[in-house]
Design a protein around this motif. Structure first.
Motif: not given
Length: 438
Positions: A381-401
């Protein structure tokens, strides 16, 4: 505040030259960076001899802002480098503002020096400078530095325009191709990778000293009614450590950590234990937490995949204690990383994530994450703030978010992070947890 109408105008060169020139003159110079940049502060430190800190009105609440602003105590002068153009930010207000360099300057009471690239124009550059000064009449302006001036005639014409606009000219920099810093896909190369950083910074300082009025810049800073940090600003308002003993990866593949986070950890008494995955070092076996920052694992994927001691130590730790990765660190915790040539490299396999740098896609922007599972130092439930900067593409992400993640305008983004057992990862770089409002 060293800012500009847009990116690519030369403000970093001006920033580094000013920091070193003023430090050479015996001043204690405190650098800052406006916005979410984790590369520039390392250059600032090399130029000034003092740690540089980010200030970000979208991601930071008032207490953290004040605590970071208090780092100016004891300095003779503060020099901040802006991000992008002076007024560039996001459309939706964050914890304090929209994330622009103008907001940072206004809040801190710092007059703006606008670095104007006058290549391809002369008197017309004054209309640009005048527009920037008029856009926010309450924002203090010290003047302009004209960059990439082609000839004495070009300088005379540009100066005439600035005189007509009533804009003080604090310096005129002739065009020189050798002043560009090396870059790669996320911007500048890291300071530790520069082939001769000390010589480059010394060259910038000499160049600035020859072509900029340092006395006028010092006078503008002294005349500014700088905002004073609130009396309650203290180290306790910096982010607390997520564990007591933190093993943190630190080398050319993993180096993107915000300085205020590390300072907060140290100030609270945490033990920070650096190790190098590229040197095939395992994290300290007694650590409570392993933290893999962002960086450039895609450039070193083969070496990382072959680093058996690092991988084995990481896997042993994850059996009983938490491991967290940000961006590049997240990619290294996954099952595999595909490099720009399409070669698949097996990673730690602690998460199911498979990423590809061959299939490049630009991901850039602020992120607000509400945790669906615990992350070291933060509960559900904690609300976090950050920043995303990358060029990579996700092909698989099977785990829980790990979280529900949105951009600065509240639109959901698919990069939700992952959690599996004691292991967590995010594509965004954490800046701060949201502060409670009264």
């Amino acid at each position: 505040m060293i800012s500009a109408p847009a990116s690519g105008t030369g403000k970093t060169t001006v920033m580094l030259g000013l920091l070193r020139a003023l430090a050479e003159d015996g001043m204690a110079v405190q650098p800052f960076k406006s916005g979410p940049d984790y590369i520039d502060p390392a250059f600032h430190r090399a130029a000034s001899g003092r740690a540089s800190y980010n200030l970000d009105g979208w991601a930071m609440g008032p207490r953290l802002w004040q605590a970071i602003g208090a780092r100016a105590a004891g300095a003779d002068i503060c020099i901040a480098e802006g991000s992008m153009g002076l007024y560039d930010g996001v459309a939706t207000r964050g914890q304090q503002g929209f994330g622009s360099s103008a907001e940072t300057a206004q809040s801190m009471g710092w007059p703006v020096i606008l670095v104007v690239d006058v290549s391809g124009q002369a008197q017309s550059a004054a209309a640009t400078a005048l527009g920037f000064r008029s856009y926010a009449p309450d924002l203090p302006f010290a003047g302009v530095i004209l960059n990439r001036v082609a000839s004495p005639r070009h300088e005379r014409l540009a100066r005439l325009g600035m005189e007509r606009a009533g804009m003080p000219v604090l310096g005129v920099l002739p065009r020189r191709g050798d002043l560009a810093l090396p870059e790669r896909h996320l911007g500048l190369i890291q300071a530790v990778e520069h082939p001769d950083l000390e010589a480059a910074i010394a060259g910038y300082a000499g160049f600035l000293r020859a072509h900029v009025d340092l006395d006028a810049i010092r006078a503008a800073a002294q005349a500014a009614p700088a905002a004073q940090p609130a009396p309650m600003a203290q180290a306790a308002d910096l982010p607390p450590p997520p564990a007591q003993r933190i093993a943190i990866a630190r080398d050319a593949a993993f180096s993107f950590t915000y300085p205020h986070l590390l300072e907060g950890w140290h100030a609270a008494g945490a033990e920070v234990l650096p190790f190098s995955p590229l040197a095939d070092e395992a994290p300290d076996a007694s650590a409570d937490l392993v933290w893999l920052p962002g960086g450039y694992p895609e450039l070193h994927a083969g070496r990382l995949a072959a680093s058996e001691r690092f991988m084995d130590g990481l896997r042993r730790h994850a059996q009983t204690r938490p491991v967290h990765g940000e961006c590049g660190g997240y990619m290294a915790l996954g099952a595999a990383l595909i490099d720009k040539d399409g070669v698949r490299h097996e990673m730690a396999g602690l998460l199911g994530l498979v990423t590809s740098y061959e299939k490049r896609k630009f991901h850039l922007g602020y992120r607000r994450a509400v945790l669906a599972a615990p992350l070291p130092g933060h509960g559900v439930g904690a609300a976090l703030r950050g920043h995303e900067f990358h060029y990579s593409t996700i092909l698989e992400q099977p785990d829980a978010p790990l979280a529900r993640v949105a951009d600065a305008d509240g639109n959901p983004v698919p990069e939700t992070g992952s959690v599996r057992g004691h292991v967590t990862g995010t594509f965004f770089h954490l800046i701060s947890a949201e502060e409670a409002t009264a």
